[in-house]
Motif scaffolding. Structure first.
Motif, mmCIF file in Angstrom:
data_model
loop_
_atom_site.group_PDB
_atom_site.id
_atom_site.type_symbol
_atom_site.label_atom_id
_atom_site.label_comp_id
_atom_site.label_asym_id
_atom_site.label_seq_id
_atom_site.Cartn_x
_atom_site.Cartn_y
_atom_site.Cartn_z
ATOM 1 N N HIS A 103 0.793 -1.228 0.000
ATOM 2 C CA HIS A 103 0.000 0.000 0.000
ATOM 3 C C HIS A 103 0.824 1.277 0.000
ATOM 4 C CE1 HIS A 103 -3.618 -2.365 0.417
ATOM 5 N NE2 HIS A 103 -3.017 -3.066 1.359
ATOM 6 N N LYS A 105 3.025 4.434 -1.629
ATOM 7 C CA LYS A 105 2.931 5.287 -2.810
ATOM 8 C C LYS A 105 4.304 5.864 -3.115
ATOM 9 C CE LYS A 105 -1.872 6.687 -2.073
ATOM 10 N NZ LYS A 105 -2.787 7.838 -1.835
ATOM 11 N N TYR A 136 -1.575 2.290 -6.705
ATOM 12 C CA TYR A 136 -2.631 3.296 -6.719
ATOM 13 C C TYR A 136 -2.569 4.053 -8.038
ATOM 14 C CZ TYR A 136 -3.178 2.324 -1.758
ATOM 15 O OH TYR A 136 -3.403 1.697 -0.556
#
Length: 477
Positions: A103, A105, A136
């Motif tokens: 998760h 970035k 993402y």
């Protein structure tokens, strides 16, 4: 007489100008940078025909490999999707504090890095992000001229599967649906990439066009015709379906990613029938994405873009299909670290294979060099272009990590340490692939290997990166 002279003069001027225009056009053709078609596949193992397997049906990947350089020893730098992708796209090594899990970035973990698409965009490329490139979709948004994500319900096609998904955390782990390819996300992705190729064909700009495929990631959902390619009765569990006592307990996990799906027991090994169903589903998904890739490659050829386009295909990390009785990734056994990597460079590649050890951080500098761009100083990787030019690679090692696990791959040796935040090892694991390719005999505690362990431990620290133990995100002024 004057009219004849004028006619000769006009014709002479016409041919002179025509020659100038033709020379200019030829010069522009030669100086235009090559396009790049960048194909990323989620959870793809190198269990493919051109890697020596012969049971997965992937004719389009096989054909592409026959026109490419095939890396037989490519390794991701971290076996989890978000971190692996951010590391690859920046060419930067994961550290104890950077590129940790699924998760992360890029914009948060390493905002100052000039990513590969941003470098290309700065140098005149049309950059289009399609599907799953970063974890993402809006990460590194400044690097792209366009970002596209499918709005279709790509997870499940059948109403009953969708209903189960709505009432549970993840839904079923498999789905076999008699539906068109385009009902799932990757089918729509292929159609979008094809439209992009048609549009980009009209442009004078080089392009960096991506195709981020979701499968064969869980759930193993694919049209029925791809399931029908395989006979489940012939599917076998892996030869390494065992967890030897010599292997540290820290090396194993409860494959929590899979446990979140319905009908998967929360503890203990999977029943053999369920294990084979999952393997069957994985194979079906690989054949499904192979068909989508084939559509795109066919269009590339139809549009006469083949000779101007570098095609690179990679899987973000390996995946366990019962190997060591594990599922998913999140470990540093070879099945989670070794990845498929092939690159087609027009005029250079034609199905050659290399056993040079290659890391995913090497992809960025290689593509930059192939299109003639200077490599930013934030890139840690080393270009593999010399291999494309027929030279021998000077590099015989790679470093991968996941959480406390850090692995040095050197020659046939796979050496892993579990370290604390000061870099002190509290557990070790060593496999020699020359004698133990299935990684069933941990040599780390055997007296005969202690000098080897000492040397590998020292080398691991020399190669894991200068900022490996530095929390660069929180130590900035």
């Amino acid at each position: 007489m004057k009219q004849q002279f004028l006619k000769i003069f006009v014709l002479s001027l016409f041919f002179t100008l025509s020659g100038v225009c033709q020379t200019t056009a030829q010069k522009n053709l030669k100086t235009k940078k090559p396009n790049i078609l960048f194909i990323a596949v989620d959870d793809l193992r190198p269990e493919l025909n051109f890697y020596g397997a012969n049971h997965i049906k992937s004719p389009n990947l096989d054909k592409l490999a026959g026109e490419s350089l095939i890396f037989e020893r490519a390794y991701c730098n971290v076996p989890v999707c978000g971190a692996s992708r951010a590391s690859l796209m920046t060419g930067a090594r994961p550290t104890r504090y950077r590129f940790i899990d699924a998760h992360i970035k890029k914009d948060e973990d390493f905002p100052e890095a000039i990513s590969l698409p941003y470098l290309l965009k700065q140098n005149g490329y049309q950059t289009i992000s399609n599907g799953k490139i970063y974890h993402y979709g809006q990460d590194d948004a400044e690097a792209w001229n366009e970002i596209w994500e499918s709005k279709t319900l790509w997870t499940f096609a059948l109403p009953e599967s969708q209903e189960i998904r709505e009432k549970t955390k993840r839904g079923l782990p498999v789905e076999m649906a008699d539906v068109p390819d385009s009902l799932y996300r990757d089918g729509q992705l292929a159609l979008k990439v094809i439209k992009d190729l048609q549009k980009l064909k009209q442009s004078n700009k080089p392009f960096f066009l991506t195709m981020g495929l979701a499968k064969p990631h869980l759930p193993f959902a694919a049209p029925k015709k791809y399931w029908d390619l395989y006979d489940r009765d012939k599917i076998e569990l892996p030869k390494s379906y065992v967890q030897p006592e010599t292997t540290p307990k820290e090396a194993f996990h409860n494959f929590g990613e899979l446990r979140q799906y319905e009908n998967i027991p929360k503890k203990r090994d999977l029943p053999d029938a369920l294990a084979k169903e999952l393997i069957h589903g994985y194979y079906a998904c690989v054949s499904y994405i192979d068909a989508q890739i084939g559509l795109v490659l066919d269009e590339l050829k139809r549009l006469d873009l083949e000779d101007d386009t570098i095609v690179i295909l990679w899987g973000d990390h390996g995946w366990n299909l019962g190997d060591h009785k594990l599922w998913c990734k999140h470990v540093t056994f070879e099945k989670a670290l070794r990845t498929p990597l092939i690159i087609k460079v027009p005029g250079k590649t034609k199905g050659e294979k290399t056993d040079a050890i290659t890391e995913y951080i090497d992809i960025y500098p290689s593509l930059a060099e192939l299109v003639g761009l200077e490599i930013p100083n934030t890139v840690d990787g080393k270009s593999f272009v010399p291999i494309l030019n027929g030279q021998k690679s000077e590099k015989n090692w790679a470093v991968s990590k996941f959480k406390d696990m850090v692995t040095l791959i050197k020659g046939d040796l796979f050496y892993t340490e579990w370290t604390d935040n000061k870099g002190v090892a509290y557990q070790r694991m060593l496999f020699d692939h020359k004698t133990d390719p299935l990684e069933l005999d941990n040599l780390a505690e055997k007296p005969a290997y202690q000098e080897t362990i000492k040397a590998l431990s020292k080398e691991l620290r020399e190669k894991w990166g200068k900022n490996f133990l530095v929390d660069t995100k929180n130590s900035k002024p």
